[in-house]
Design a protein around this motif. Structure first.
Motif, PDB file in Angstrom:
ATOM      1  N   LEU A 128       0.819  -1.208   0.000  1.00  0.00           N
ATOM      2  CA  LEU A 128       0.000   0.000   0.000  1.00  0.00           C
ATOM      3  C   LEU A 128       0.853   1.258   0.000  1.00  0.00           C
ATOM      4  CD1 LEU A 128      -2.905  -0.933   2.453  1.00  0.00           C
ATOM      5  CD2 LEU A 128      -2.853  -1.060  -0.052  1.00  0.00           C
ATOM      6  N   SER A 129       1.968   1.225   0.708  1.00  0.00           N
ATOM      7  CA  SER A 129       2.822   2.417   0.762  1.00  0.00           C
ATOM      8  C   SER A 129       3.472   2.706  -0.589  1.00  0.00           C
ATOM      9  CB  SER A 129       3.901   2.255   1.831  1.00  0.00           C
ATOM     10  OG  SER A 129       4.798   1.206   1.501  1.00  0.00           O
ATOM     11  N   ALA A 130       3.629   1.669  -1.404  1.00  0.00           N
ATOM     12  CA  ALA A 130       4.250   1.843  -2.719  1.00  0.00           C
ATOM     13  C   ALA A 130       3.239   2.243  -3.789  1.00  0.00           C
ATOM     14  CB  ALA A 130       4.951   0.550  -3.140  1.00  0.00           C
ATOM     15  N   ALA A 131       1.945   2.260  -3.436  1.00  0.00           N
ATOM     16  CA  ALA A 131       0.915   2.568  -4.418  1.00  0.00           C
ATOM     17  C   ALA A 131       0.897   4.061  -4.734  1.00  0.00           C
ATOM     18  CB  ALA A 131      -0.447   2.132  -3.901  1.00  0.00           C
ATOM     19  N   SER A 132       0.474   4.381  -5.947  1.00  0.00           N
ATOM     20  CA  SER A 132       0.363   5.788  -6.327  1.00  0.00           C
ATOM     21  C   SER A 132      -0.849   6.402  -5.622  1.00  0.00           C
ATOM     22  CB  SER A 132       0.203   5.908  -7.845  1.00  0.00           C
ATOM     23  OG  SER A 132      -0.945   5.200  -8.280  1.00  0.00           O
ATOM     24  N   GLY A 133      -0.757   7.685  -5.288  1.00  0.00           N
ATOM     25  CA  GLY A 133      -1.847   8.346  -4.581  1.00  0.00           C
ATOM     26  C   GLY A 133      -1.733   8.126  -3.090  1.00  0.00           C
ATOM     27  N   ASP A 134      -2.497   8.892  -2.347  1.00  0.00           N
ATOM     28  CA  ASP A 134      -2.441   8.798  -0.885  1.00  0.00           C
ATOM     29  C   ASP A 134      -3.252   7.592  -0.413  1.00  0.00           C
ATOM     30  OD1 ASP A 134      -0.917  11.090  -0.728  1.00  0.00           O
ATOM     31  OD2 ASP A 134      -2.665  12.411  -0.578  1.00  0.00           O
ATOM     32  N   THR A 135      -2.588   6.697   0.281  1.00  0.00           N
ATOM     33  CA  THR A 135      -3.280   5.561   0.888  1.00  0.00           C
ATOM     34  C   THR A 135      -3.165   5.673   2.394  1.00  0.00           C
ATOM     35  OG1 THR A 135      -1.318   4.158   0.803  1.00  0.00           O
ATOM     36  CG2 THR A 135      -2.832   4.047  -1.077  1.00  0.00           C
ATOM     37  N   VAL A 136      -4.208   5.243   3.090  1.00  0.00           N
ATOM     38  CA  VAL A 136      -4.234   5.273   4.550  1.00  0.00           C
ATOM     39  C   VAL A 136      -4.489   3.844   5.034  1.00  0.00           C
ATOM     40  CG1 VAL A 136      -5.396   6.162   6.601  1.00  0.00           C
ATOM     41  CG2 VAL A 136      -5.094   7.625   4.595  1.00  0.00           C
ATOM     42  N   LEU A 137      -3.664   3.380   5.962  1.00  0.00           N
ATOM     43  CA  LEU A 137      -3.825   2.033   6.505  1.00  0.00           C
ATOM     44  C   LEU A 137      -3.894   2.112   8.027  1.00  0.00           C
ATOM     45  CD1 LEU A 137      -3.859  -1.071   6.273  1.00  0.00           C
ATOM     46  CD2 LEU A 137      -1.343  -1.006   6.305  1.00  0.00           C
ATOM     47  N   HIS A 138      -4.980   1.605   8.581  1.00  0.00           N
ATOM     48  CA  HIS A 138      -5.163   1.501  10.025  1.00  0.00           C
ATOM     49  C   HIS A 138      -5.232   0.020  10.370  1.00  0.00           C
ATOM     50  CE1 HIS A 138      -6.675   2.156  14.063  1.00  0.00           C
ATOM     51  NE2 HIS A 138      -7.723   1.405  13.802  1.00  0.00           N
ATOM     52  N   THR A 139      -4.799  -0.363  11.555  1.00  0.00           N
ATOM     53  CA  THR A 139      -4.819  -1.769  11.975  1.00  0.00           C
ATOM     54  C   THR A 139      -5.672  -1.944  13.223  1.00  0.00           C
ATOM     55  OG1 THR A 139      -2.618  -2.201  11.052  1.00  0.00           O
ATOM     56  CG2 THR A 139      -3.428  -3.745  12.716  1.00  0.00           C
ATOM     57  N   GLU A 140      -6.548  -2.925  13.198  1.00  0.00           N
ATOM     58  CA  GLU A 140      -7.302  -3.360  14.366  1.00  0.00           C
ATOM     59  C   GLU A 140      -7.012  -4.839  14.571  1.00  0.00           C
ATOM     60  OE1 GLU A 140      -9.186  -2.024  16.654  1.00  0.00           O
ATOM     61  OE2 GLU A 140      -9.490   0.008  15.878  1.00  0.00           O
ATOM     62  N   ARG A 141      -6.634  -5.230  15.778  1.00  0.00           N
ATOM     63  CA  ARG A 141      -6.322  -6.629  16.056  1.00  0.00           C
ATOM     64  C   ARG A 141      -7.530  -7.339  16.655  1.00  0.00           C
ATOM     65  NH1 ARG A 141      -1.403  -7.584  14.767  1.00  0.00           N
ATOM     66  NH2 ARG A 141       0.123  -5.882  14.742  1.00  0.00           N
ATOM     67  N   SER A 142      -7.615  -8.630  16.363  1.00  0.00           N
ATOM     68  CA  SER A 142      -8.752  -9.412  16.835  1.00  0.00           C
ATOM     69  C   SER A 142      -8.338 -10.845  17.104  1.00  0.00           C
ATOM     70  CB  SER A 142      -9.872  -9.392  15.788  1.00  0.00           C
ATOM     71  OG  SER A 142     -10.912 -10.278  16.142  1.00  0.00           O
ATOM     72  N   ALA A 143      -8.956 -11.435  18.134  1.00  0.00           N
ATOM     73  CA  ALA A 143      -8.837 -12.875  18.339  1.00  0.00           C
ATOM     74  C   ALA A 143      -9.616 -13.593  17.241  1.00  0.00           C
ATOM     75  CB  ALA A 143      -9.379 -13.260  19.710  1.00  0.00           C
ATOM     76  N   HIS A 144      -9.394 -14.907  17.119  1.00  0.00           N
ATOM     77  CA  HIS A 144     -10.008 -15.657  16.021  1.00  0.00           C
ATOM     78  C   HIS A 144     -11.409 -16.139  16.390  1.00  0.00           C
ATOM     79  CE1 HIS A 144      -6.820 -16.154  12.895  1.00  0.00           C
ATOM     80  NE2 HIS A 144      -6.122 -15.648  13.878  1.00  0.00           N
ATOM     81  N   SER A 145     -12.340 -15.214  16.410  1.00  0.00           N
ATOM     82  CA  SER A 145     -13.749 -15.556  16.566  1.00  0.00           C
ATOM     83  C   SER A 145     -14.565 -14.510  15.836  1.00  0.00           C
ATOM     84  CB  SER A 145     -14.149 -15.606  18.044  1.00  0.00           C
ATOM     85  OG  SER A 145     -14.290 -14.309  18.586  1.00  0.00           O
ATOM     86  N   VAL A 146     -15.746 -14.910  15.379  1.00  0.00           N
ATOM     87  CA  VAL A 146     -16.601 -13.975  14.653  1.00  0.00           C
ATOM     88  C   VAL A 146     -16.979 -12.803  15.543  1.00  0.00           C
ATOM     89  CG1 VAL A 146     -18.868 -13.718  13.556  1.00  0.00           C
ATOM     90  CG2 VAL A 146     -17.479 -15.747  13.080  1.00  0.00           C
ATOM     91  N   GLU A 147     -17.268 -13.072  16.803  1.00  0.00           N
ATOM     92  CA  GLU A 147     -17.698 -12.002  17.703  1.00  0.00           C
ATOM     93  C   GLU A 147     -16.580 -11.001  17.976  1.00  0.00           C
ATOM     94  OE1 GLU A 147     -20.215  -9.722  20.129  1.00  0.00           O
ATOM     95  OE2 GLU A 147     -20.541 -11.164  18.508  1.00  0.00           O
ATOM     96  N   ASP A 148     -15.366 -11.489  18.244  1.00  0.00           N
ATOM     97  CA  ASP A 148     -14.239 -10.566  18.466  1.00  0.00           C
ATOM     98  C   ASP A 148     -13.960  -9.754  17.205  1.00  0.00           C
ATOM     99  OD1 ASP A 148     -13.552 -11.059  21.171  1.00  0.00           O
ATOM    100  OD2 ASP A 148     -12.589 -12.934  20.595  1.00  0.00           O
ATOM    101  N   ALA A 149     -14.070 -10.399  16.048  1.00  0.00           N
ATOM    102  CA  ALA A 149     -13.843  -9.692  14.792  1.00  0.00           C
ATOM    103  C   ALA A 149     -14.927  -8.642  14.555  1.00  0.00           C
ATOM    104  CB  ALA A 149     -13.804 -10.685  13.636  1.00  0.00           C
ATOM    105  N   ARG A 150     -16.161  -8.964  14.921  1.00  0.00           N
ATOM    106  CA  ARG A 150     -17.241  -7.973  14.774  1.00  0.00           C
ATOM    107  C   ARG A 150     -16.941  -6.725  15.591  1.00  0.00           C
ATOM    108  NH1 ARG A 150     -21.340  -6.112  17.634  1.00  0.00           N
ATOM    109  NH2 ARG A 150     -21.057  -7.620  19.326  1.00  0.00           N
ATOM    110  N   LEU A 151     -16.505  -6.915  16.834  1.00  0.00           N
ATOM    111  CA  LEU A 151     -16.210  -5.770  17.693  1.00  0.00           C
ATOM    112  C   LEU A 151     -15.036  -4.958  17.139  1.00  0.00           C
ATOM    113  CD1 LEU A 151     -16.602  -7.533  21.163  1.00  0.00           C
ATOM    114  CD2 LEU A 151     -18.179  -5.886  20.112  1.00  0.00           C
TER     115      LEU A 151
END
Length: 337
Positions: A207-230
């Motif tokens: 993404l950093s090498a892509a043309s144009g301004d890109t924004v990347l945010h990270t959210e971490r989650s345990a491996h469950s649908v509910e944790d991923a939903r939150l």
């Protein structure tokens, strides 16, 4: 010196600068015509200097007397690891071997020895998506170890079989970039293993090498649908412009992301695109169906078992990298804004 502090064949291999398979050939008196005398002497010298004494039970096992391998996985509830087992068991059966399946949660050791002394009933160990040092209690280092979806540079493994997960993540990123996305959230696995580190690093680099301004945010989650939903709800409601694409480390996290979007009144993919990784059955059970990276888990299980059989036969096993494919489905599309 205590039993746990005894030098292992892995230590001898490291000291001599050779593979575990070579140590087995030399110390098992099977190296003639297969290992140079100079290398054989280096192995014997290293064994003598370390005070290494071959474990007789393990040596008998390597002669094929039990014909049983242990497959260690982080979880039994994940379809991916069931498919790894299926592939390993298929190849094992073709050679008269059996496979014992054993879970070690999260893959970040130490894994407990499932038998009290795993050296007694086993020929070797295959470990999927785990850290090599998580397996020290199993076999005490004397059993050949094949690592799947794990750091190929880590010491201790007689062979490694990996997916090209970096290429898989590049395919995801380039697909979304080509669709016009520039605001991304990486819904990242909270499990601290090599495969997820590679995915995160590759995504950030692409993404950093892509043309144009890109924004990347990270959210971490345990491996469950509910944790991923939150986690996805946090990403979609944080201050500032909303991400137009959620890139998830596996299909379970992606299912949680789709659920979060629906609860927030967002449409997938019109308001936010979602991608997964693995191509589990879940990928086509959700609506819309997931764009995801297909990892042929049964293939890596079979290749891993074949590598273990090669090591047990005294042959060098190659470090194998399997190609992966991006499967584009309905969960991705151009951003609306």
């Amino acid at each position: 010196m205590t039993e746990t502090a005894r030098p292992t064949s892995r230590d001898v291999a490291r000291a001599a600068g050779v593979s575990q398979a070579t140590v087995s050939l030399v110390l098992g008196d099977k190296s003639r015509g297969r290992v140079s005398e100079r290398t054989a002497e280096a192995v014997r010298a290293a064994a003598l200097a370390l005070g290494y004494r071959p474990n007789l039970a393990a040596r008998n096992l390597r002669l094929g007397r039990t014909r049983t391998a242990l497959l260690v996985v982080p979880a039994l509830t994940n379809e991916y690891f069931a498919r790894v087992y299926t592939g390993a068991a298929r190849v094992a059966a073709e050679h008269g071997f059996g496979v014992v399946l054993y879970p070690s949660p999260d893959g970040v050791g130490p894994a407990r020895d499932p038998f009290g002394s795993a050296r007694a009933p086993l020929d070797g160990v295959i470990a999927s998506s785990m850290a090599a040092d998580a397996l020290d209690a199993i076999g005490g280092g004397d059993l050949p170890l094949v690592m799947l979806d794990s750091d190929p540079a880590a010491s201790g493994a007689a062979a490694t079989v990996n997916f090209d997960v970096a290429d898989g993540m590049r395919q995801v990123a380039r697909c979304l970039l080509d669709l016009g996305h520039r605001r991304f959230t990486h819904l990242a696995s909270a499990v601290d293993t090599w495969t997820f580190h590679v995915r995160a690093e590759t995504l950030a680099t692409t993404l950093s090498a892509a043309s144009g301004d890109t924004v990347l945010h990270t959210e971490r989650s345990a491996h469950s649908v509910e944790d991923a939903r939150l986690a996805a709800e946090r990403a979609l409601t944080r201050p500032g412009p909303r991400p137009t694409a959620l890139i998830c480390d596996d299909d379970i996290l992606a299912a949680g992301a789709c659920k979060a979007a629906r609860r927030l009144g967002l449409r997938v993919p019109a308001d936010v695109s979602v991608t997964g990784f693995d191509d589990l059955a879940l990928a086509t059970a959700v609506e819309p169906e997931l764009t995801t990276v297909r990892l042929p888990a049964d293939d890596i299980g079979g290749r891993g078992m074949a590598a273990l059989l090669a090591v047990l036969d005294g042959r060098e096993a190659d470090r194998t990298v399997l190609p992966v494919d991006l499967v584009v489905r309905g969960s991705t599309g151009p951003p609306m804004a």
